[in-house]
Design an enzyme around this catalytic site. Structure first.
Site, short mmCIF file in Angstrom:
data_model
loop_
_atom_site.label_atom_id
_atom_site.label_comp_id
_atom_site.label_asym_id
_atom_site.label_seq_id
_atom_site.Cartn_x
_atom_site.Cartn_y
_atom_site.Cartn_z
N HIS A 20 33.78 -16.71 -30.38
CA HIS A 20 34.43 -17.42 -28.90
C HIS A 20 34.25 -16.24 -27.71
CE1 HIS A 20 37.66 -18.73 -26.66
NE2 HIS A 20 37.80 -19.74 -27.50
N ASP A 161 17.17 -3.91 -25.26
CA ASP A 161 16.33 -2.59 -24.40
C ASP A 161 14.83 -3.06 -24.40
OD1 ASP A 161 18.78 -1.28 -24.66
OD2 ASP A 161 18.35 -1.01 -26.83
N HIS A 188 20.58 2.35 -29.59
CA HIS A 188 21.22 1.56 -28.45
C HIS A 188 22.31 2.44 -27.83
CE1 HIS A 188 21.99 -1.65 -26.04
NE2 HIS A 188 23.05 -1.95 -26.30
#
Ligand SMILES: NC(=O)c1ccc[n+]([C@@H]2O[C@H](COP(=O)([O-])OP(=O)(O)OC[C@H]3O[C@@H](n4cnc5c(N)ncnc54)[C@H](O)[C@@H]3O)[C@@H](O)[C@H]2O)c1
Ligand SMILES: O=C(O)C[C@H](O)C(=O)O
Length: 320
Positions: A20, A161, A188
């Site tokens: 959602h 990335d 990350h």
């Protein structure tokens, strides 16, 4: 005689957890519209995602979309799923560093990993949810606590990335994205996103600026969108890694993409680098290329941060 490639399934069942949300909705739209390997797309969220599923179901193709409320409908939403994409975020988290998200997101991830171990133990699992460098190791450990080996089946999503690196380099050099050979390694999070620039003739300070721009790109989007993090670039990145993982599961022998995986490549126990995906998940991790001295120094610097963030994920179990 030309060898004919035998593809197996072409009809996978995929679950998006946190469907959602901003990332969940945009990624689900791309998966519904473009991924011909998906026959069933299950959307899971604590906010009832049935309306989102209904909206997507009006796009005509073979992929059937259904919504499932967490926690009541988790069993139905996860049973028999081949690939799970985590896009959830604990709405109660304040502050926005990737590491500040850990304590809010870790218990939610643990709970879902327990369900995955029960209802779809051989599924591939990918983490968009931050902090990627801590949650992927936590997830492998959560599966291990349930007697399931996830070491080749859980990945952290670092393709954002990579696509940022390709876009920035191709824009600066005015070359086609497909011609870019620069890549990104590590993990990350700021200090661990280690761009390896191989194109053009950038001098040392231009290269350093470009690497910094790549590692800061998430925060640049966050600031420019008035405190909303990427939902569109990451949708493209989430779509790309899903397509790669499903193509591997489908028997395509040549699927190479970048992901944060359990790895022996460096002295950190997880590392993001190009890997080959296959029917067993991560089937091959490619050796690192030769580096320049400054690239070696950057990587060396990233190791301590990567290891600390991995440890944060693993410590979750020893401390709880
Ligand atoms: N890896 C990357 O490159 C990258 C890029 C962008 C965003 N992110 C990360 O993606 C995550 C999602 O970001 P967003 O902007 O979509 O957040 P969001 O707040 O818009 O959406 C999060 C969704 O998760 C749902 N959720 C909360 N608890 C849940 C639970 N227990 N089970 C299922 N769903 C649950 C919420 O209801 C919400 O719909 C964040 O952690 C963000 O940092 C990562
Ligand atoms: O910073 C974020 O939460 C978003 C994401 O990790 C990004 O790189 O854009």
């Amino acid at each position: 005689m030309r060898k004919v490639l035998k593809l197996l399934n072409s009809s996978f069942k995929v679950a998006v957890i946190g469907a959602h949300g901003g990332v969940g909705q945009s990624t689900s739209l791309l998966l519904k519209c473009n991924c011909n390997l998906i026959s069933k797309l299950n959307l899971l969220d604590i906010v009832d995602p049935k309306g989102i599923a209904l909206d997507l179901s009006h796009i005509p193709n073979k992929c059937k979309v259904r919504g499932f409320v967490v926690p009541d409908e988790v069993e139905e939403g996860l049973t028999g799923v081949d690939f799970v994409l985590f896009c959830l975020e604990n709405g109660k988290i304040t502050g926005h560093t990737r590491s500040s998200l850990f304590y809010g997101n870790a218990p939610l991830v643990e709970e879902h990993m327990n369900s995955i171990a029960k209802y779809c133990p051989s599924a591939m699992v990918a983490f968009i949810t931050n902090p990627v460098n801590s949650l992927a190791p936590l997830a492998v450990q959560a599966l291990a606590n349930n007697g399931v080996d996830g070491s080749r089946r859980v990945v952290g999503v670092t393709t954002l990335d990579l696509i940022r690196t390709i876009s920035f380099v191709s824009d600066m050099l005015d070359i086609e994205p497909s011609e870019v050979t620069s890549t990104v390694l590590g993990g990350h999070s700021g200090e661990t996103i280690t761009a390896i620039i191989r194109d053009g003739n950038f001098n040392e300070s231009e290269t350093a600026d470009l690497c910094e721009k790549i590692s800061d790109a998430g925060f640049d989007v966050y600031r420019a969108r008035n405190n909303v993090s990427s939902t569109l670039g990451i949708a493209a990145a989430g779509f790309r890694i899903t397509q790669s993982i499903l193509s591997g599961l489908n028997g395509d022998p040549n699927v190479v993409d970048t992901a944060f995986v359990k790895s022996n490549l460096t002295r950190t126990s997880y590392f993001s680098s190009p890997v080959r995906f296959g029917k067993e998940g991560v089937e091959e991790i490619f050796p690192l290329p030769k580096f320049t001295k400054s690239q070696e120094e950057m990587l060396e610097k990233s190791f301590q941060y990567i290891e600390q963030e991995i440890q944060t994920g693993l410590d979750y179990f020893s401390k709880s």
